[in-house]
Each structure stands twice: as structure tokens, then as C-alpha cells.
Motif scaffolding. Sequence first.
Motif, PDB file in Angstrom:
ATOM      1  N   ASN A 161      -2.308  -1.213  -3.402  1.00  0.00           N
ATOM      2  CA  ASN A 161      -3.451  -0.553  -2.767  1.00  0.00           C
ATOM      3  C   ASN A 161      -3.077   0.882  -2.436  1.00  0.00           C
ATOM      4  OD1 ASN A 161      -5.358  -2.916  -2.339  1.00  0.00           O
ATOM      5  ND2 ASN A 161      -3.480  -3.660  -1.379  1.00  0.00           N
ATOM      6  N   TYR A 162      -3.904   1.805  -2.893  1.00  0.00           N
ATOM      7  CA  TYR A 162      -3.643   3.216  -2.614  1.00  0.00           C
ATOM      8  C   TYR A 162      -3.863   3.515  -1.141  1.00  0.00           C
ATOM      9  CZ  TYR A 162      -4.146   8.261  -2.436  1.00  0.00           C
ATOM     10  OH  TYR A 162      -4.007   9.574  -2.110  1.00  0.00           O
ATOM     11  N   LYS A 163      -2.900   4.206  -0.559  1.00  0.00           N
ATOM     12  CA  LYS A 163      -3.052   4.682   0.808  1.00  0.00           C
ATOM     13  C   LYS A 163      -2.173   5.903   0.985  1.00  0.00           C
ATOM     14  CE  LYS A 163      -2.973   3.469   5.663  1.00  0.00           C
ATOM     15  NZ  LYS A 163      -2.789   2.416   6.650  1.00  0.00           N
ATOM     16  N   GLU A 164      -2.779   6.976   1.420  1.00  0.00           N
ATOM     17  CA  GLU A 164      -2.032   8.200   1.694  1.00  0.00           C
ATOM     18  C   GLU A 164      -1.445   8.089   3.090  1.00  0.00           C
ATOM     19  OE1 GLU A 164      -0.140  11.102   0.511  1.00  0.00           O
ATOM     20  OE2 GLU A 164      -1.812  10.706  -0.817  1.00  0.00           O
ATOM     21  N   GLU A 199       0.839  -1.195   0.000  1.00  0.00           N
ATOM     22  CA  GLU A 199       0.000   0.000   0.000  1.00  0.00           C
ATOM     23  C   GLU A 199       0.874   1.245   0.000  1.00  0.00           C
ATOM     24  OE1 GLU A 199      -1.099   0.326   4.729  1.00  0.00           O
ATOM     25  OE2 GLU A 199      -2.483  -0.761   3.428  1.00  0.00           O
ATOM     26  N   ASN A 228       1.316   5.400  -2.143  1.00  0.00           N
ATOM     27  CA  ASN A 228       0.963   6.362  -3.183  1.00  0.00           C
ATOM     28  C   ASN A 228       2.123   6.401  -4.168  1.00  0.00           C
ATOM     29  OD1 ASN A 228       0.635   8.711  -4.707  1.00  0.00           O
ATOM     30  ND2 ASN A 228      -0.215   9.885  -3.021  1.00  0.00           N
ATOM     31  N   HIS A 277       0.069   4.515 -15.748  1.00  0.00           N
ATOM     32  CA  HIS A 277      -1.284   4.143 -15.311  1.00  0.00           C
ATOM     33  C   HIS A 277      -2.091   3.722 -16.521  1.00  0.00           C
ATOM     34  CE1 HIS A 277      -3.673   7.932 -16.329  1.00  0.00           C
ATOM     35  NE2 HIS A 277      -2.449   8.197 -16.704  1.00  0.00           N
ATOM     36  N   PRO A 295       0.126   1.884 -10.389  1.00  0.00           N
ATOM     37  CA  PRO A 295      -0.851   1.153  -9.581  1.00  0.00           C
ATOM     38  C   PRO A 295      -1.097  -0.214 -10.210  1.00  0.00           C
ATOM     39  CG  PRO A 295      -1.979   2.637 -11.045  1.00  0.00           C
ATOM     40  CD  PRO A 295      -0.506   2.868 -11.260  1.00  0.00           C
ATOM     41  N   VAL A 315       2.250  -0.454  -6.853  1.00  0.00           N
ATOM     42  CA  VAL A 315       1.556  -0.213  -5.589  1.00  0.00           C
ATOM     43  C   VAL A 315       0.192  -0.885  -5.701  1.00  0.00           C
ATOM     44  CG1 VAL A 315       0.604   1.517  -4.031  1.00  0.00           C
ATOM     45  CG2 VAL A 315       2.805   1.927  -5.152  1.00  0.00           C
ATOM     46  N   ILE A 333      -6.942   6.762  -9.889  1.00  0.00           N
ATOM     47  CA  ILE A 333      -5.599   7.292 -10.112  1.00  0.00           C
ATOM     48  C   ILE A 333      -5.557   8.198 -11.342  1.00  0.00           C
ATOM     49  CG2 ILE A 333      -4.767   5.302 -11.448  1.00  0.00           C
ATOM     50  CD1 ILE A 333      -2.588   7.043  -8.863  1.00  0.00           C
ATOM     51  N   GLN A 347      -6.048  11.671 -10.409  1.00  0.00           N
ATOM     52  CA  GLN A 347      -4.846  12.240  -9.795  1.00  0.00           C
ATOM     53  C   GLN A 347      -3.847  12.680 -10.866  1.00  0.00           C
ATOM     54  OE1 GLN A 347      -3.115  10.025  -6.489  1.00  0.00           O
ATOM     55  NE2 GLN A 347      -5.100   9.081  -6.100  1.00  0.00           N
TER      56      GLN A 347
END
Length: 154
Positions: free
Chosen positions: A147-150, A7, A9, A21, A112, A145, A33, A36
Amino acid sequence: MVRYVKEGNIFTLSGVKCYAHGCNCVGAMGKGIALQFKMKYPQMYRLYKTKCADGTFTVGDVFEYVTGDEHIYNLGTQKSWKTKAELEAIRKSVDTMLKLATQDNVKSIAMPKIGAGLGGLNWCDVKAVIEDVALKYPDIELVVVENYKEKCRF
């Protein structure tokens, strides 16, 4: 070589300045994404939208956008935001991206888990395709990555 990050960004990974992407080919970057990327690189988005409108960005294509020392690889993985991503399009676009990266001496690309979020494909199937293609390019590290996680900021 492919390295997986459970996880995070892609834009905050240490030492990575190049990104990829999955995209649709109708010019929409309204969710996930892709949104973004649209916000971070508005000029890239305008060019992408034009390429989609004039038919020069289709499934399996790569639109490479370079700004400073950053390379952005927009991978044509699905026809529209209403359709599923296609495994063969992922294979073709990742291969083309890695050829371009080799020519430009890019050593690391963050991305991602393409095709398996809004693209609707099974991540295990996509992962097998990415790993198969990456074997031909051992000098480039793909940092995926999953899983997206900030990060929390206090």
C-alpha cells in the motif's frame, strides 16, 4: 525471496536502488505508480512510449532502463490502460526481470503490488505468481510495498 512491506513508498526504501512496476503496452503512464515513474525518469518514459508505438514492447515483455546504479524494470502486464492485467504476463515479465537482474548482479528490487491496483486483478492471485517465480531466484530480494503511503514530514 519476497519481502512484503505493508505500506510505504518504493522510492524511499532504505538500501534499494532498483525498481519495477507493471505497465500497459500502449505508452500511457497517467495514473498511480506509473505516473511517478514517468515524472522521476522522463527519458525512460520517452523510450517506453516509443517502444509501445513501434510494437517492440508487448504483454509479457520487460523494458529495462538503466541510469547510473539504478535499474528500472517496466513490466508489460496489460495490453492497455483500459484492460485488466494478465496473470501469465505477470509470470513471464517477473521471470524475465529476475533473469536480467541476475545477469546484472542486482540483489534487491522494490515494486508495488503489480496488477492488483489499476490492473484489476486479485492481489492473492498475483502474490502467488510472484512468490512462485521468485523461488527460482533465491539470491534476489523482491521488496513488495502493498500500500502506497508517503511518510509524514514535519
